[in-house]
Structure formats: structure tokens, C-alpha cells
Design a protein around this motif. Structure first.
Motif, PDB file in Angstrom:
ATOM      1  N   PHE A 321       0.856  -1.183   0.000  1.00 35.16           N
ATOM      2  CA  PHE A 321       0.000   0.000   0.000  1.00 35.16           C
ATOM      3  C   PHE A 321       0.893   1.234   0.000  1.00 35.16           C
ATOM      4  O   PHE A 321       1.976   1.217   0.586  1.00 35.16           O
ATOM      5  N   VAL A 322       0.439   2.304  -0.614  1.00 35.28           N
ATOM      6  CA  VAL A 322       1.177   3.563  -0.616  1.00 35.28           C
ATOM      7  C   VAL A 322       0.442   4.559   0.271  1.00 35.28           C
ATOM      8  O   VAL A 322      -0.755   4.809   0.087  1.00 35.28           O
ATOM      9  N   SER A 323       1.152   5.114   1.247  1.00 35.84           N
ATOM     10  CA  SER A 323       0.527   6.064   2.172  1.00 35.84           C
ATOM     11  C   SER A 323       0.276   7.394   1.478  1.00 35.84           C
ATOM     12  O   SER A 323       1.083   7.851   0.670  1.00 35.84           O
ATOM     13  N   THR A 324      -0.863   8.004   1.796  1.00 36.45           N
ATOM     14  CA  THR A 324      -1.207   9.310   1.218  1.00 36.45           C
ATOM     15  C   THR A 324      -1.449  10.363   2.292  1.00 36.45           C
ATOM     16  O   THR A 324      -1.797  11.497   1.979  1.00 36.45           O
ATOM     17  N   GLY A 325      -1.288   9.982   3.556  1.00 39.52           N
ATOM     18  CA  GLY A 325      -1.512  10.931   4.644  1.00 39.52           C
ATOM     19  C   GLY A 325      -1.891  10.201   5.912  1.00 39.52           C
ATOM     20  O   GLY A 325      -1.696   8.994   6.033  1.00 39.52           O
ATOM     21  N   ASN A 326      -2.431  10.941   6.863  1.00 43.99           N
ATOM     22  CA  ASN A 326      -2.874  10.335   8.126  1.00 43.99           C
ATOM     23  C   ASN A 326      -4.306  10.723   8.414  1.00 43.99           C
ATOM     24  O   ASN A 326      -4.812  11.733   7.907  1.00 43.99           O
ATOM     25  N   LEU A 327      -4.966   9.909   9.217  1.00 43.76           N
ATOM     26  CA  LEU A 327      -6.342  10.200   9.635  1.00 43.76           C
ATOM     27  C   LEU A 327      -6.311  10.858  11.005  1.00 43.76           C
ATOM     28  O   LEU A 327      -5.503  10.503  11.865  1.00 43.76           O
ATOM     29  N   ASN A 328      -7.182  11.834  11.215  1.00 44.51           N
ATOM     30  CA  ASN A 328      -7.150  12.627  12.454  1.00 44.51           C
ATOM     31  C   ASN A 328      -7.865  11.938  13.605  1.00 44.51           C
ATOM     32  O   ASN A 328      -8.801  12.466  14.200  1.00 44.51           O
ATOM     33  N   ASN A 329      -7.417  10.729  13.891  1.00 46.49           N
ATOM     34  CA  ASN A 329      -7.947  10.003  15.061  1.00 46.49           C
ATOM     35  C   ASN A 329      -6.807   9.706  16.023  1.00 46.49           C
ATOM     36  O   ASN A 329      -6.829   8.725  16.747  1.00 46.49           O
ATOM     37  N   ASN A 330      -5.774  10.582  15.988  1.00 48.65           N
ATOM     38  CA  ASN A 330      -4.546  10.295  16.733  1.00 48.65           C
ATOM     39  C   ASN A 330      -4.757  10.251  18.238  1.00 48.65           C
ATOM     40  O   ASN A 330      -5.549  11.007  18.803  1.00 48.65           O
ATOM     41  N   GLN A 331      -4.029   9.334  18.880  1.00 45.51           N
ATOM     42  CA  GLN A 331      -4.078   9.195  20.332  1.00 45.51           C
ATOM     43  C   GLN A 331      -3.153  10.196  21.010  1.00 45.51           C
ATOM     44  O   GLN A 331      -3.444  10.667  22.105  1.00 45.51           O
ATOM     45  N   VAL A 332      -2.018  10.480  20.380  1.00 45.09           N
ATOM     46  CA  VAL A 332      -1.065  11.437  20.929  1.00 45.09           C
ATOM     47  C   VAL A 332      -0.484  12.252  19.774  1.00 45.09           C
ATOM     48  O   VAL A 332      -0.808  12.025  18.613  1.00 45.09           O
ATOM     49  N   CYS A 333       0.374  13.200  20.118  1.00 49.11           N
ATOM     50  CA  CYS A 333       1.123  13.957  19.116  1.00 49.11           C
ATOM     51  C   CYS A 333       2.599  13.887  19.458  1.00 49.11           C
ATOM     52  O   CYS A 333       2.974  13.785  20.618  1.00 49.11           O
ATOM     53  N   CYS A 334       3.436  13.931  18.424  1.00 44.03           N
ATOM     54  CA  CYS A 334       4.848  14.160  18.687  1.00 44.03           C
ATOM     55  C   CYS A 334       5.086  15.657  18.526  1.00 44.03           C
ATOM     56  O   CYS A 334       4.326  16.351  17.851  1.00 44.03           O
ATOM     57  N   GLY A 335       6.117  16.155  19.171  1.00 39.71           N
ATOM     58  CA  GLY A 335       6.360  17.589  19.183  1.00 39.71           C
ATOM     59  C   GLY A 335       6.153  18.156  20.577  1.00 39.71           C
ATOM     60  O   GLY A 335       5.853  17.441  21.525  1.00 39.71           O
ATOM     61  N   GLY A 336       6.323  19.472  20.700  1.00 38.31           N
ATOM     62  CA  GLY A 336       6.191  20.141  21.994  1.00 38.31           C
ATOM     63  C   GLY A 336       7.477  20.858  22.362  1.00 38.31           C
ATOM     64  O   GLY A 336       8.332  21.133  21.505  1.00 38.31           O
ATOM     65  N   VAL A 337       7.647  21.133  23.641  1.00 40.77           N
ATOM     66  CA  VAL A 337       8.846  21.815  24.127  1.00 40.77           C
ATOM     67  C   VAL A 337      10.026  20.850  24.056  1.00 40.77           C
ATOM     68  O   VAL A 337       9.939  19.720  24.547  1.00 40.77           O
ATOM     69  N   CYS A 338      11.111  21.288  23.432  1.00 40.23           N
ATOM     70  CA  CYS A 338      12.281  20.431  23.253  1.00 40.23           C
ATOM     71  C   CYS A 338      12.896  20.058  24.596  1.00 40.23           C
ATOM     72  O   CYS A 338      13.032  20.919  25.485  1.00 40.23           O
ATOM     73  N   LEU A 339      13.261  18.798  24.738  1.00 38.24           N
ATOM     74  CA  LEU A 339      13.768  18.290  26.008  1.00 38.24           C
ATOM     75  C   LEU A 339      15.049  18.999  26.436  1.00 38.24           C
ATOM     76  O   LEU A 339      15.309  19.167  27.629  1.00 38.24           O
ATOM     77  N   ASN A 340      15.851  19.444  25.467  1.00 36.34           N
ATOM     78  CA  ASN A 340      17.111  20.116  25.826  1.00 36.34           C
ATOM     79  C   ASN A 340      16.899  21.500  26.434  1.00 36.34           C
ATOM     80  O   ASN A 340      17.848  22.135  26.889  1.00 36.34           O
ATOM     81  N   GLN A 341      15.650  21.950  26.441  1.00 37.41           N
ATOM     82  CA  GLN A 341      15.320  23.236  27.074  1.00 37.41           C
ATOM     83  C   GLN A 341      15.030  23.075  28.567  1.00 37.41           C
ATOM     84  O   GLN A 341      14.870  24.059  29.285  1.00 37.41           O
ATOM     85  N   LEU A 342      14.978  21.830  29.027  1.00 32.03           N
ATOM     86  CA  LEU A 342      14.555  21.532  30.393  1.00 32.03           C
ATOM     87  C   LEU A 342      15.672  20.843  31.165  1.00 32.03           C
ATOM     88  O   LEU A 342      16.490  20.126  30.588  1.00 32.03           O
TER      89      LEU A 342
END
Length: 386
Positions: A321-342
Motif C-alpha cells: 500500500f502507498v501512504s497518502t496521509g494520516n487520519l485525524n484520530n490520533n491518540q497522541v502527538c509528537c512535538g512540543g517543548v524540546c527536552l534540551n530546554q529543560l
């Protein structure tokens, strides 16, 4: 009395509040009318609390030092002290013995209610955070404000990261993770669920491979293995144009499968193509395989050339199968405040008294209780450090 505010009323927030000394006054601001709503949706409503097999490879980066401060065993013990009975399945996933996320939220809410130093203010959506001397000014959507010297941000992916960009805190854009993946339409396969299939995908320089469950949808692929694949896609920055390969029979080699199909050809010579794989796959999978090979369902099995049998075996071992995107039923997100800032207490290095926990930090894990464990770990570390 020292005062602390926690922005957000989710898993990490509640856990953090319960780990703060009772001599400190804690106010939790939550935008919804009730706290902990997202907990009820975790683990398909069962709440997969944590996982006995957690290690540094479970996350997008190494959080070993944080897990040393508050680990899986401490999590289970803490919930036991609140009255929650748990069990672990064969995959190490830990659930409440009731198999209901409501039990988890109930023990947290009961514990919160028993603490006179913890106050809940609902219906408050954070609009902005600014700094005035040694105080943080919280502005809400209704334009009301409040000042705190210590602020714990537990807003998850609902944070407007620009608030922290203004403070000079480095952030990474939120991207949906642990979600279904869009592919070309596969209407006839919609609703079919397969267990113990192997999914593989080359993501830039990373080769993803995992065995488990896949659910076919009308508009894509879902299931735990696909969710885990989506986590790696999210980190790569794109969900499009990846080849997702599914080995429908990973326990059988290509050579063994070809031999088995040749034997079936003799046994089912007078049968139609639609019946050839009966007993191995459901009819919809059978028909899809032959459609991919441009072989009509009305043909007789005996008319298949040995070369076509081999191509069928290869397709079974490599359903693509070839991916064309994602469906907006996500359980979590990646991203946020960078760990090296803490720092090691998850306090912002450049802004004393400003902390980040849970999904607000650029830490995300695969399916299986890993993301909730980060919520408990980060909440406990900040709570105890105060």
C-alpha cells in the motif's frame, strides 16, 4: 503557603498534583467542565496504564534518566496505594483489573478530592503566558488573569507553542502520532482485521518492521502495528508516499508458500479462483490478491500457470500500500517543548519556576502504555521536585 498552578487537567496534571507536598497550595486550571476526560479514551476505554517492558527504545529519544527517578514499578505501586488493582497481559501491558478506564480516573479524582490543598477550576482555557519579574501571568480566553511564581504546563498538544517561542523556549511543531494511515481506497477490504501479520516500511534511513494486528479501513490502514508505524512517520515529518508492505503469512517462507499453492492448484483445479484460498484467507482478501494480479475471479484454478502461482505467493508475502496521509484520530502527538530546554526536574533552564510535563514535552512513545508512563513519570518528577 507556597502556591503552584497546573495548566491542564489531564493524566500528567492529576498525577503531578498528587505528588506535590500538601503544604503547597495547588490550583489546576482545566478548559473542560470535568478533569481527566482524555484518560477515559485510552487503551480503547480500558486504560493501558504502563508496560512492564519499557526501555529507551520505546520513545523518540532516551529518557532513561527520568525513568530512573520514577519507573513502572513505582507507578503500579502508587496506583495500588490509591486502591487500583491491576494486571499485566502477555505483552506486558498493564490494565486496571476492571478493564475500565473509569476505574483509573475514579481513583485519581477521589485522591484529588481528599487533598484540601488541591483546587480545581474548570472552564478555563489558556490564551497566553507571559513573564513579569519573577511571576508568570496567565491570561485566559475570557481575558481574566492570574499570577503564579511556579507554573506547570500540562496542556498536551493543545498548547499554542508561540507562547513559549516568545519566551525564547525552543519548541517542535506538533504532529499527529499513533493514528490510522491513509492509503488508496480499499473498499472491499474495509472492516477486515488480521492478526500476526508483518508490516514493514522504509522510512528514510530507518527500516520499520513489526508483527501484530492490522485493520483494513475503507480509506486506509489501522491497528496497533499501523499506529506504531505512524509514530515513526510523524517523527520523519511526513505521512505521504511511503510503501507499506504487509506479509500476510510471515511464518511461512516464500518457497514454502509457493510449494503449498502449487499443491492446492492440483487439488482445486476445477474450482474457481474465488475459492482457491478458502481456508487461508477470507474471501475479500482472496479476491483482492487476484485483482492485484489482474486475474479474473471466474477463471479456473487449473488454468493458472506456475508463474502466476509464484506471483500470487510473492503478493501474499508483500501486499503493498502507498501512504497518502494520516487520519485525524490520533491518540497522541509528537512535538512540543524540546527536552534540551529543560533540566532534570523538567524545569525550563532559562525560566525558573516554569515546568513542562506529559505531552507538552517533545517525548512520545509507541502503543502499549508508554505515553501514559511518560505522563506519570514526568508528573511525579515535577511534583516531587517542588
Amino acid at each position: 503557603m507556597k502556591k503552584v498552578c497546573i495548566l491542564g487537567g489531564g493524566a500528567s496534571s492529576l498525577f503531578c498534583a498528587l505528588n506535590i507536598n500538601e503544604n503547597i497550595d495547588v490550583t489546576i486550571f482545566e478548559k473542560n467542565d470535568k478533569i481527566g476526560k482524555k484518560i477515559l479514551a485510552t487503551g480503547n476505554g480500558r486504560c493501558n496504564l504502563t508496560n512492564l517492558n519499557i526501555d529507551k527504545n520505546s520513545y523518540n529519544q532516551d529518557i532513561t534518566n527520568f525513568l530512573k527517578k520514577f519507573n513502572v514499578e513505582q507507578t503500579i505501586a502508587f496506583f495500588k496505594s490509591l486502591g487500583l488493582a491491576t494486571y499485566a497481559d502477555e505483552m506486558g501491558r498493564v490494565y486496571p483489573i476492571s478493564n475500565s478506564a473509569t476505574s483509573v480516573l475514579d481513583v485519581l479524582k477521589n485522591a484529588i478530592a481528599s487533598k484540601p490543598n488541591i483546587h480545581i477550576v474548570s472552564g478555563k482555557t489558556v490564551k497566553d503566558i507571559s513573564k513579569n519579574s519573577d511571576q508568570y501571568v496567565i491570561t485566559f480566553e475570557d481575558n481574566s488573569t492570574c499570577n503564579f511564581q511556579n507554573v506547570i504546563v500540562a496542556l498536551g498538544n493543545e498548547i499554542n507553542l508561540q507562547m513559549f517561542d516568545k519566551l525564547g523556549v525552543q519548541t517542535k511543531k506538533f504532529t499527529p502520532s499513533l493514528c490510522a494511515i491513509k492509503t488508496q481506497k480499499q473498499n472491499k477490504l474495509a472492516g477486515i482485521r488480521l492478526s500476526d501479520v508483518k508490516v514493514s516500511c522504509m522510512l528514510n534511513n530507518y527500516a520499520f518492521e513489526e508483527v501484530g494486528e492490522v485493520l483494513f479501513r475503507e480509506d486506509g490502514l489501522s491497528g496497533i502495528v499501523i499506529f506504531n508505524l505512524s509514530s515513526f512517520m510523524a517523527r520523519s515529518g511526513s505521512f505521504e508516499n511511503y510503501q507499506i508492505c504487509i506479509d500476510l503469512l510471515p511464518k511461512i517462507s516464500l518457497e514454502e508458500l509457493n510449494k503449498m499453492l502449487l499443491e492446492r492448484k492440483s487439488a482445486f483445479a476445477k474450482s474457481s479462483i474465488s475459492e482457491f484460498l478458502t481456508g487461508i484467507f477470507v474471501k475479500a482478501i482472496n479476491l483482492n490478491l487476484f485483482e492485484r494480479l489482474n486475474i479474473g475471479a471466474d477463471k479456473k484454478v487449473g488454468s493458472l500457470a506456475d508463474g502466476q502461482i509464484f506471483e500470487l505467493a510473492k503478493t501474499i508475502k508483500n501486499l503493498t500500500f502507498v501512504s497518502t496521509g494520516n487520519l485525524n484520530n490520533n491518540q497522541v502527538c509528537c512535538g512540543g517543548v524540546c527536552l534540551n530546554q529543560l533540566d532534570q526536574t523538567l524545569q525550563c533552564k532559562n525560566h525558573k519556576g516554569l515546568y513542562f510535563i506529559g505531552e507538552a514535552v517533545d517525548i512520545d512513545g509507541v502503543c502499549g502504555g508508554y505515553n501514559l508512563q511518560w505522563a506519570w513519570t514526568s508528573g511525579a518528577i515535577v511534583g516531587q521536585s517542588l
